[in-house]
Motif scaffolding. Structure first.
Motif, PDB file in Angstrom:
ATOM      1  N   ASP A   4       0.869  -1.177   0.000  1.00 17.62           N
ATOM      2  CA  ASP A   4       0.000   0.000   0.000  1.00 17.62           C
ATOM      3  C   ASP A   4       0.904   1.225   0.000  1.00 17.62           C
ATOM      4  N   THR A   5       1.039   1.856  -1.150  1.00 16.01           N
ATOM      5  CA  THR A   5       2.011   2.943  -1.296  1.00 16.01           C
ATOM      6  C   THR A   5       1.487   4.290  -0.817  1.00 16.01           C
ATOM      7  N   HIS A   6       0.244   4.316  -0.279  1.00 12.83           N
ATOM      8  CA  HIS A   6      -0.302   5.605   0.178  1.00 12.83           C
ATOM      9  C   HIS A   6      -1.476   5.337   1.121  1.00 12.83           C
ATOM     10  N   ALA A   7      -1.235   5.455   2.428  1.00 14.48           N
ATOM     11  CA  ALA A   7      -2.284   5.223   3.424  1.00 14.48           C
ATOM     12  C   ALA A   7      -2.033   6.115   4.636  1.00 14.48           C
ATOM     13  N   HIS A   8      -3.073   6.816   5.074  1.00 13.66           N
ATOM     14  CA  HIS A   8      -2.946   7.790   6.167  1.00 13.66           C
ATOM     15  C   HIS A   8      -3.372   7.167   7.505  1.00 13.66           C
ATOM     16  N   TYR A   9      -2.531   6.298   8.044  1.00 16.03           N
ATOM     17  CA  TYR A   9      -2.855   5.695   9.342  1.00 16.03           C
ATOM     18  C   TYR A   9      -2.665   6.667  10.498  1.00 16.03           C
ATOM     19  N   ASP A  10      -2.082   7.832  10.224  1.00 15.41           N
ATOM     20  CA  ASP A  10      -2.013   8.894  11.220  1.00 15.41           C
ATOM     21  C   ASP A  10      -3.350   9.608  11.366  1.00 15.41           C
ATOM     22  N   SER A  11      -4.308   9.350  10.486  1.00 20.42           N
ATOM     23  CA  SER A  11      -5.604  10.033  10.504  1.00 20.42           C
ATOM     24  C   SER A  11      -6.376   9.727  11.784  1.00 20.42           C
ATOM     25  N   GLY A  12      -7.154  10.714  12.223  1.00 23.02           N
ATOM     26  CA  GLY A  12      -8.013  10.520  13.387  1.00 23.02           C
ATOM     27  C   GLY A  12      -9.029   9.415  13.206  1.00 23.02           C
ATOM     28  N   ALA A  13      -9.321   9.033  11.971  1.00 25.47           N
ATOM     29  CA  ALA A  13     -10.266   7.943  11.720  1.00 25.47           C
ATOM     30  C   ALA A  13      -9.773   6.614  12.291  1.00 25.47           C
ATOM     31  N   PHE A  14      -8.468   6.531  12.603  1.00 25.21           N
ATOM     32  CA  PHE A  14      -7.900   5.296  13.144  1.00 25.21           C
ATOM     33  C   PHE A  14      -7.551   5.409  14.632  1.00 25.21           C
ATOM     34  N   ASN A  15      -8.002   6.464  15.299  1.00 22.59           N
ATOM     35  CA  ASN A  15      -7.612   6.664  16.697  1.00 22.59           C
ATOM     36  C   ASN A  15      -8.023   5.513  17.605  1.00 22.59           C
ATOM     37  N   ALA A  16      -9.153   4.879  17.318  1.00 25.82           N
ATOM     38  CA  ALA A  16      -9.667   3.838  18.214  1.00 25.82           C
ATOM     39  C   ALA A  16      -8.940   2.504  18.073  1.00 25.82           C
ATOM     40  N   ASP A  17      -8.356   2.235  16.892  1.00 25.65           N
ATOM     41  CA  ASP A  17      -7.809   0.889  16.672  1.00 25.65           C
ATOM     42  C   ASP A  17      -6.576   0.886  15.769  1.00 25.65           C
ATOM     43  N   ARG A  18      -5.857   1.993  15.735  1.00 28.43           N
ATOM     44  CA  ARG A  18      -4.723   2.158  14.809  1.00 28.43           C
ATOM     45  C   ARG A  18      -3.703   1.020  14.930  1.00 28.43           C
ATOM     46  N   GLU A 199      -2.572   1.682  -4.131  1.00 30.76           N
ATOM     47  CA  GLU A 199      -2.689   2.459  -2.903  1.00 30.76           C
ATOM     48  C   GLU A 199      -4.141   2.446  -2.448  1.00 30.76           C
ATOM     49  N   THR A 200      -4.353   2.808  -1.179  1.00 25.18           N
ATOM     50  CA  THR A 200      -5.727   2.919  -0.682  1.00 25.18           C
ATOM     51  C   THR A 200      -6.136   4.351  -0.414  1.00 25.18           C
ATOM     52  N   ASP A 201      -5.196   5.225  -0.044  1.00 27.93           N
ATOM     53  CA  ASP A 201      -5.511   6.548   0.485  1.00 27.93           C
ATOM     54  C   ASP A 201      -6.373   6.421   1.735  1.00 27.93           C
ATOM     55  N   SER A 202      -6.195   5.330   2.476  1.00 29.57           N
ATOM     56  CA  SER A 202      -6.956   5.113   3.704  1.00 29.57           C
ATOM     57  C   SER A 202      -6.845   6.344   4.605  1.00 29.57           C
ATOM     58  N   PRO A 203      -7.948   6.705   5.253  1.00 31.66           N
ATOM     59  CA  PRO A 203      -9.237   5.999   5.372  1.00 31.66           C
ATOM     60  C   PRO A 203     -10.240   6.323   4.276  1.00 31.66           C
TER      61      PRO A 203
END
Length: 254
Positions: A4-18, A199-203
């Protein structure tokens, strides 16, 4: 495995289970992830995740949407973060005229400044280009030795052809699975196998059949399936070649 060449795991959308989600990635067939920063705070967070997880790498950069947070002191720290051993790119950087078309000159100046940083450090860039195709291409032409990826590529096939000729990579993600993806599919059809990354560009940008839900790297299987369908290849072949393309793009394992 997937890269995954582009994923924003720093995003607040992952605060609960990053950490739980990231920890599950190797068993979910996700072997590598690049988390790109969009300002100082997110760039710091991306570096921290790269330090915590062996398979996570970071990019640091200042996104045009976040220009209101930019200070000289913050940018100086960003430059320091760019020297971290697990920082593999400068990004995401670029131009966004969808949200703000009144500060084009300031966006171009910041984009160019970060390109010069990437060239100085011999790192690729991750380009965000939203409704600014002509200006992005012009700036790229002005820096012929620059390399990198146009993330979530949304330009024309003609622009893609010029970028590919110059050695750029194109990033493909969830939107190629959408019903209105005619232009993206046209670009995918003409993109050489050795110049595509996934890439996903998660979330964000969750592919069909899970569109509307929070995205994460485990959804790459649907992107790979669509590419395989368009290219007339097996999903396993696309998985392997995009993994190797991503490693080559970011210099991982060299």
């Amino acid at each position: 495995m997937y890269f995954d060449t582009h994923a924003h795991y720093d995003s607040g959308a992952f605060n609960a289970d990053r950490y739980e989600i990231l920890g599950s990635m190797p068993e979910s067939n996700v072997g590598l992830i690049v988390d790109p920063g969009c300002d100082l705070e997110s760039s710091r967070a991306a570096i921290a995740l790269a330090d915590r997880f062996e398979f996570v790498y970071a990019a640091v950069g200042w996104h045009p949407e976040d220009m209101d947070k930019l200070t000289d002191e913050a940018y100086a720290e960003l430059e320091q973060l760019a020297g971290h051993p697990k920082c593999v790119a400068i990004g995401e950087i670029g131009l966004d005229y969808y949200w703000d078309d009144t500060h084009k000159s300031e966006q171009k100046e910041l984009f160019t400044k970060q390109i010069e940083l990437a060239l100085m450090l011999n790192k690729p860039v991750i380009v965000h280009d939203r409704e600014a195709h002509g200006d992005c291409l012009e700036i790229v032409r002005d820096h012929p030795t620059l390399r990198g990826v146009f993330h979530c590529y949304s330009g024309s096939a003609e622009m893609a052809a010029e970028l590919l000729k110059r050695g750029w990579y194109l990033g493909f993600d969830g939107p190629i699975t959408y019903k209105n993806a005619r232009k993206a599919i046209e670009v995918l059809e003409m993109c050489p196998l050795e110049r595509m990354v996934i890439e996903t560009d998660s979330p964000y940008l969750t592919p069909v059949p899970n569109r509307g839900k929070r995205n994460d790297s485990r959804q790459l299987e649907f992107v790979v399936q669509k590419i395989a369908e368009v290219k007339g290849m097996s999903a396993g072949e696309i998985e392997e070649l995009t993994y190797n393309n991503g490693k080559r793009l970011f210099g991982i394992g060299e």
